[in-house]
Design an enzyme around this catalytic site. Structure first.
Site, mmCIF file in Angstrom:
data_model
loop_
_atom_site.group_PDB
_atom_site.id
_atom_site.type_symbol
_atom_site.label_atom_id
_atom_site.label_comp_id
_atom_site.label_asym_id
_atom_site.label_seq_id
_atom_site.Cartn_x
_atom_site.Cartn_y
_atom_site.Cartn_z
ATOM 1 N N GLY A 184 -3.852 -2.569 6.756
ATOM 2 C CA GLY A 184 -5.723 -1.523 7.141
ATOM 3 C C GLY A 184 -6.344 -0.424 5.909
ATOM 4 N N ILE A 185 -7.449 -0.764 6.206
ATOM 5 C CA ILE A 185 -8.852 0.279 4.896
ATOM 6 C C ILE A 185 -9.811 0.733 6.213
ATOM 7 C CG2 ILE A 185 -8.853 -2.485 4.144
ATOM 8 C CD1 ILE A 185 -11.502 -2.743 5.818
ATOM 9 N N THR A 186 -10.625 1.618 5.667
ATOM 10 C CA THR A 186 -11.665 2.512 5.817
ATOM 11 C C THR A 186 -12.912 1.715 5.253
ATOM 12 O OG1 THR A 186 -11.041 4.005 3.850
ATOM 13 C CG2 THR A 186 -9.693 4.933 5.827
ATOM 14 N N VAL B 154 -2.182 11.456 5.554
ATOM 15 C CA VAL B 154 -0.905 11.182 4.903
ATOM 16 C C VAL B 154 -0.886 10.994 3.327
ATOM 17 C CG1 VAL B 154 1.378 9.505 4.200
ATOM 18 C CG2 VAL B 154 0.645 10.162 6.012
ATOM 19 N N TYR C 29 -13.178 3.331 12.964
ATOM 20 C CA TYR C 29 -11.667 3.056 12.442
ATOM 21 C C TYR C 29 -10.532 3.928 13.376
ATOM 22 C CZ TYR C 29 -7.728 4.772 9.659
ATOM 23 O OH TYR C 29 -6.209 4.813 9.350
ATOM 24 N N ILE D 93 1.511 3.942 2.255
ATOM 25 C CA ILE D 93 2.815 3.732 3.158
ATOM 26 C C ILE D 93 3.056 2.850 3.778
ATOM 27 C CG2 ILE D 93 2.766 3.966 5.591
ATOM 28 C CD1 ILE D 93 0.561 6.111 6.177
ATOM 29 N N GLY E 68 0.971 -1.558 0.043
ATOM 30 C CA GLY E 68 -0.357 0.090 -0.034
ATOM 31 C C GLY E 68 1.033 1.374 0.275
ATOM 32 N N PHE F 28 -14.887 12.367 12.073
ATOM 33 C CA PHE F 28 -16.279 11.937 12.002
ATOM 34 C C PHE F 28 -16.084 10.797 10.500
ATOM 35 C CE2 PHE F 28 -15.980 17.016 12.080
ATOM 36 C CZ PHE F 28 -17.517 17.219 12.241
HETATM 37 N N1 CAA Z 1 -14.676 17.731 9.185
HETATM 38 C C1 CAA Z 1 -15.760 18.336 9.890
HETATM 39 N N2 CAA Z 1 -16.779 18.538 8.411
HETATM 40 C C2 CAA Z 1 -16.696 17.444 7.614
HETATM 41 C C3 CAA Z 1 -16.066 15.758 8.127
HETATM 42 C C4 CAA Z 1 -14.938 16.563 8.888
HETATM 43 N N3 CAA Z 1 -13.859 15.644 8.253
HETATM 44 N N4 CAA Z 1 -16.366 14.581 7.163
HETATM 45 C C5 CAA Z 1 -17.366 15.115 7.143
HETATM 46 N N5 CAA Z 1 -18.059 16.764 7.937
HETATM 47 C C6 CAA Z 1 -19.426 17.583 7.585
HETATM 48 C C7 CAA Z 1 -19.452 17.798 6.063
HETATM 49 O O1 CAA Z 1 -18.958 18.316 5.674
HETATM 50 C C8 CAA Z 1 -21.131 17.668 5.443
HETATM 51 O O2 CAA Z 1 -21.203 19.288 6.140
HETATM 52 P P1 CAA Z 1 -22.232 19.826 5.303
HETATM 53 O O3 CAA Z 1 -23.843 19.094 6.017
HETATM 54 O O4 CAA Z 1 -22.206 21.392 6.842
HETATM 55 O O5 CAA Z 1 -21.620 20.243 4.464
HETATM 56 C C9 CAA Z 1 -21.537 16.349 6.859
HETATM 57 O O6 CAA Z 1 -20.646 16.749 7.479
HETATM 58 C C10 CAA Z 1 -22.048 15.633 6.819
HETATM 59 O O7 CAA Z 1 -21.399 14.880 5.805
HETATM 60 P P2 CAA Z 1 -21.630 14.490 3.745
HETATM 61 O O8 CAA Z 1 -22.939 15.236 3.466
HETATM 62 O O9 CAA Z 1 -20.519 14.135 3.236
HETATM 63 O O10 CAA Z 1 -22.222 13.134 4.475
HETATM 64 P P3 CAA Z 1 -22.096 11.995 4.298
HETATM 65 O O11 CAA Z 1 -23.058 10.399 4.632
HETATM 66 O O12 CAA Z 1 -22.343 11.732 2.813
HETATM 67 O O13 CAA Z 1 -20.132 11.507 4.743
HETATM 68 C C11 CAA Z 1 -18.699 10.911 5.906
HETATM 69 C C12 CAA Z 1 -20.010 11.433 6.029
HETATM 70 C C13 CAA Z 1 -18.634 9.366 5.651
HETATM 71 C C14 CAA Z 1 -18.087 11.175 7.364
HETATM 72 C C15 CAA Z 1 -17.615 11.684 4.445
HETATM 73 O O14 CAA Z 1 -18.408 12.867 5.096
HETATM 74 C C16 CAA Z 1 -16.578 11.436 4.605
HETATM 75 O O15 CAA Z 1 -15.712 10.424 4.218
HETATM 76 N N6 CAA Z 1 -15.538 12.249 5.626
HETATM 77 C C17 CAA Z 1 -14.387 12.260 5.539
HETATM 78 C C18 CAA Z 1 -14.163 11.704 7.124
HETATM 79 C C19 CAA Z 1 -11.866 11.141 7.006
HETATM 80 O O16 CAA Z 1 -11.999 12.019 7.185
HETATM 81 N N7 CAA Z 1 -11.865 9.385 6.291
HETATM 82 C C20 CAA Z 1 -10.343 9.893 7.169
HETATM 83 C C21 CAA Z 1 -10.318 9.208 5.925
HETATM 84 S S1 CAA Z 1 -8.033 9.026 5.966
HETATM 85 C C22 CAA Z 1 -7.453 7.906 6.896
HETATM 86 O O17 CAA Z 1 -8.172 7.977 8.184
HETATM 87 C C23 CAA Z 1 -6.202 7.896 7.194
HETATM 88 C C24 CAA Z 1 -5.961 8.312 8.434
HETATM 89 O O18 CAA Z 1 -5.293 7.882 9.385
HETATM 90 C C25 CAA Z 1 -5.593 9.706 8.794
#
Ligand code: CAA
Length: 248
Positions: free
Chosen positions: A91-93, A187, A154, A15, A13, A149
């Site tokens: 790992g997965i999300t 990352v 995870y 990383i 993957g 969020f």
């Molecule tokens: N910070 C702030 N606000 C957030 C947010 C975040 N990280 N994630 C979602 N929101 C907010 C959206 O901006 C939205 O706000 P508005 O209604 O004001 O526009 C609200 O929450 C609802 O979001 P969605 O419309 O996207 O709702 P959804 O149900 O379709 O999806 C979600 C929700 C799955 C959380 C999607 O927003 C998402 O994938 N967010 C990112 C989550 C994230 O940060 N994942 C990290 C992945 S990387 C990783 O995991 C590696 C690591 O170790 C760091």
């Protein structure tokens, strides 16, 4: 001294690849696990690394499956020798708000990200104890420390990983085995590419370093922890997050 063998789960993957590269450059014999060699194109991945001068072995294994991990350990030890260094990266999300999350997405993240630490480490810890040397590094996440969020699954798995690290470090320290966690921030990988653009830009805006981390930033911490000279660093968590989350 004979070459140390390092097993990196999910080493193909974003990383993981960089961890394989840096450990290989450091003189380790590196082996990775992958779940689905064909779909993941692992042959081509290994060939590309070979072009760079890194001869990385690979074995097929679903780290969520304990029995598959037992078979994988037998295969790795027969082909490459005893494992001295284990890096649990796989790992997965499956991001969704909890009120929308189905049970499969909860279970698969706990299985792949947390139960795998038991499934894989259990295969190698006895040998490390017997030989009086071992290095185990668990790749957690800033989101295990802070919550995020859409990531109850995870964040729970990644927080659990450090609990696992701390308990196993106490059990292992008398036997010359260290167990540590590295907690990456955001990352630049396919995992962060999948975050909706608007959310990713907002996250980057909160990172004091002003950018996403690079896989090299994480691999550097891993290489540091697995060194023979790092034997007194045990049960620690090293955050690598551009000051996104600072704690004591
Ligand atoms: N910070 C702030 N606000 C957030 C947010 C975040 N990280 N994630 C979602 N929101 C907010 C959206 O901006 C939205 O706000 P508005 O209604 O004001 O526009 C609200 O929450 C609802 O979001 P969605 O419309 O996207 O709702 P959804 O149900 O379709 O999806 C979600 C929700 C799955 C959380 C999607 O927003 C998402 O994938 N967010 C990112 C989550 C994230 O940060 N994942 C990290 C992945 S990387 C990783 O995991 C590696 C690591 O170790 C760091």
């Amino acid at each position: 001294m004979t070459e140390r063998v390092a097993l990196v789960t999910g080493g193909n993957g974003g990383i993981g690849t960089e961890i394989c590269r840096q450990l290989s450059s450091g003189g380790y014999r590196v082996v990775t696990t992958c779940v689905n060699p064909e779909a993941e194109g692992v042959e081509a991945w290994a060939a590309a690394l070979r072009e760079e001068g890194h001869d990385i072995g690979w074995v097929q294994c679903n780290v969520a499956d304990f029995d598959a991990c037992a078979r994988m350990a037998t295969e790795v030890e027969a082909e490459f020798g005893s494992v001295d260094v284990l890096v649990n990266v796989a790992g997965i999300t499956r991001d969704a708000f909890l009120h929308k999350m189905d049970a499969d997405n909860w279970r698969s993240v706990i299985d792949v990200n947390l139960n795998s630490a038991f499934n894989v480490t259990r295969q190698f810890v006895t040998g490390m104890r017997e030989r009086g040397f071992g290095r185990i590094v668990n790749i957690s996440s800033v989101n295990g420390q802070t919550g995020q969020f859409g990531q109850t699954n995870y964040s729970a798995a990644k927080a659990g990983m450090h609990g696992f690290t701390m308990a196993l470090a106490k059990e292992s320290a008398p036997k010359g085995v260290t167990v540590n966690t590295v907690s990456p921030g955001y990352v630049r990988t396919s995992m962060t590419d999948a975050i909706p653009d608007k959310v990713r830009e907002a996250i980057i805006g909160q990172i004091p370093a002003g950018r996403l981390g690079e896989p090299q930033d994480i691999a550097r911490a891993v290489a540091f922890l697995v060194a023979d000279e790092a034997g007194y660093i045990n049960g620690a968590n090293i955050p690598v997050n551009g000051a996104l989350f600072c704690s004591f």
